[in-house]
Design a protein around this motif. Structure first.
Motif, PDB file in Angstrom:
ATOM      1  N   ALA A  22       0.828  -1.209   0.000  1.00 16.74           N
ATOM      2  CA  ALA A  22       0.000   0.000   0.000  1.00 16.74           C
ATOM      3  C   ALA A  22       0.865   1.264   0.000  1.00 16.74           C
ATOM      4  CB  ALA A  22      -0.931  -0.007   1.206  1.00 16.74           C
ATOM      5  N   THR A  23       2.029   1.208   0.638  1.00 14.98           N
ATOM      6  CA  THR A  23       2.930   2.362   0.645  1.00 14.98           C
ATOM      7  C   THR A  23       3.418   2.671  -0.763  1.00 14.98           C
ATOM      8  OG1 THR A  23       3.649   1.817   2.877  1.00 14.98           O
ATOM      9  CG2 THR A  23       5.062   3.277   1.621  1.00 14.98           C
ATOM     10  N   TYR A  24       3.792   1.635  -1.510  1.00 14.71           N
ATOM     11  CA  TYR A  24       4.258   1.826  -2.882  1.00 14.71           C
ATOM     12  C   TYR A  24       3.147   2.437  -3.732  1.00 14.71           C
ATOM     13  CZ  TYR A  24       6.004   0.794  -7.546  1.00 14.71           C
ATOM     14  OH  TYR A  24       6.417   0.905  -8.842  1.00 14.71           O
ATOM     15  N   LYS A  25       1.959   1.882  -3.633  1.00  8.76           N
ATOM     16  CA  LYS A  25       0.837   2.371  -4.452  1.00  8.76           C
ATOM     17  C   LYS A  25       0.506   3.824  -4.119  1.00  8.76           C
ATOM     18  CE  LYS A  25      -1.101  -2.220  -4.921  1.00  8.76           C
ATOM     19  NZ  LYS A  25      -2.131  -3.141  -4.464  1.00  8.76           N
ATOM     20  N   MET A  26       0.508   4.166  -2.830  1.00  7.92           N
ATOM     21  CA  MET A  26       0.182   5.530  -2.428  1.00  7.92           C
ATOM     22  C   MET A  26       1.241   6.513  -2.927  1.00  7.92           C
ATOM     23  SD  MET A  26       0.541   8.187   0.183  1.00  7.92           S
ATOM     24  CE  MET A  26       1.857   7.400   0.986  1.00  7.92           C
ATOM     25  N   GLN A  27       2.520   6.174  -2.752  1.00  8.48           N
ATOM     26  CA  GLN A  27       3.607   7.045  -3.205  1.00  8.48           C
ATOM     27  C   GLN A  27       3.578   7.207  -4.728  1.00  8.48           C
ATOM     28  OE1 GLN A  27       6.037   8.596  -1.281  1.00  8.48           O
ATOM     29  NE2 GLN A  27       5.013   7.893   0.564  1.00  8.48           N
ATOM     30  N   PHE A  28       3.386   6.104  -5.440  1.00  8.95           N
ATOM     31  CA  PHE A  28       3.399   6.129  -6.902  1.00  8.95           C
ATOM     32  C   PHE A  28       2.256   6.974  -7.456  1.00  8.95           C
ATOM     33  CE2 PHE A  28       2.101   4.364 -10.992  1.00  8.95           C
ATOM     34  CZ  PHE A  28       3.278   4.489 -11.710  1.00  8.95           C
ATOM     35  N   TRP A  29       1.033   6.728  -7.010  1.00 12.35           N
ATOM     36  CA  TRP A  29      -0.109   7.449  -7.570  1.00 12.35           C
ATOM     37  C   TRP A  29      -0.142   8.914  -7.136  1.00 12.35           C
ATOM     38  CZ3 TRP A  29      -1.931   5.929 -11.807  1.00 12.35           C
ATOM     39  CH2 TRP A  29      -1.926   4.573 -12.120  1.00 12.35           C
ATOM     40  N   PHE A  30       0.368   9.220  -5.944  1.00 11.27           N
ATOM     41  CA  PHE A  30       0.467  10.621  -5.543  1.00 11.27           C
ATOM     42  C   PHE A  30       1.430  11.363  -6.462  1.00 11.27           C
ATOM     43  CE2 PHE A  30       2.540  14.023  -3.123  1.00 11.27           C
ATOM     44  CZ  PHE A  30       1.433  14.819  -2.871  1.00 11.27           C
ATOM     45  N   MET A  31       2.547  10.738  -6.788  1.00 12.47           N
ATOM     46  CA  MET A  31       3.516  11.389  -7.670  1.00 12.47           C
ATOM     47  C   MET A  31       2.982  11.506  -9.098  1.00 12.47           C
ATOM     48  SD  MET A  31       6.150  12.773  -6.537  1.00 12.47           S
ATOM     49  CE  MET A  31       5.413  13.327  -5.036  1.00 12.47           C
TER      50      MET A  31
END
Length: 168
Positions: A91-100
């Motif tokens: 979930a951390t990867y997905k949140m960081q990726f989509w926010f960027m």
């Protein structure tokens, strides 16, 4: 961001391998040999990740990436099994990726608008999407480093338990 599979043929039963992994996961934090924690997902197998992470991002929604171990017997007498290691984005990867991605898109739109209406600041604002893309590449670098480290730990686990294997 391609899902990579690594496969091994293990010359023991799948139960032997799962017993080894469960033993490591059940140890206390400072008694772990391979620094692995894990959980049991709904899709089968075991998701493993490092107990102590190299990098922690805020907000912390769990590990950046996990490695899904799926081991099945390939013959009826249980002397050979196939181990599949699959990357799972946390979930951390997905949140960081989509926010960027949202940040890059928004700043690019604003910069292009400023260029179209004739403001000189628009060209300077084109640096912001570049910083967002560099951040995405850094996150991807961390995740690739973590996955390769987890793959090596699985191989070390196989070697330490003297389970014979062959990489496919």
């Amino acid at each position: 961001m391609k899902k990579k599979l690594v496969e091994y043929t293990i010359y023991k039963s799948a139960d032997e391998f799962y017993k080894t992994v469960r033993t490591e996961l059940n140890r206390k934090t400072f008694g772990k040999k391979f620094n692995l924690s894990g959980d049991y997902p709904d899709n089968g197998g075991i998701d493993i990740y490092s107990t102590i992470s190299f990098a922690v991002f805020k907000p912390n929604l769990g590990p950046l990436v996990k490695l899904n171990l799926n081991c099945v017997n390939t013959n009826q007498n249980g002397t050979e099994s196939k181990l599949t290691l699959n990357r799972v984005n946390g979930a951390t990867y997905k949140m960081q990726f989509w926010f960027m991605i949202l940040f890059v898109a928004l700043t690019l739109i604003i910069a292009l608008y400023q260029i179209i209406i004739g403001n000189d600041i628009g060209f300077e604002m084109l640096m912001l999407p570049l910083f967002g893309l560099i951040y995405i590449l850094i996150i991807e670098l961390f995740s690739e480093f973590t996955i390769s480290s987890l793959n090596k730990k699985v191989e070390k686990m196989l070697n330490s338990e003297k389970l014979k294997y062959k990489k496919l």
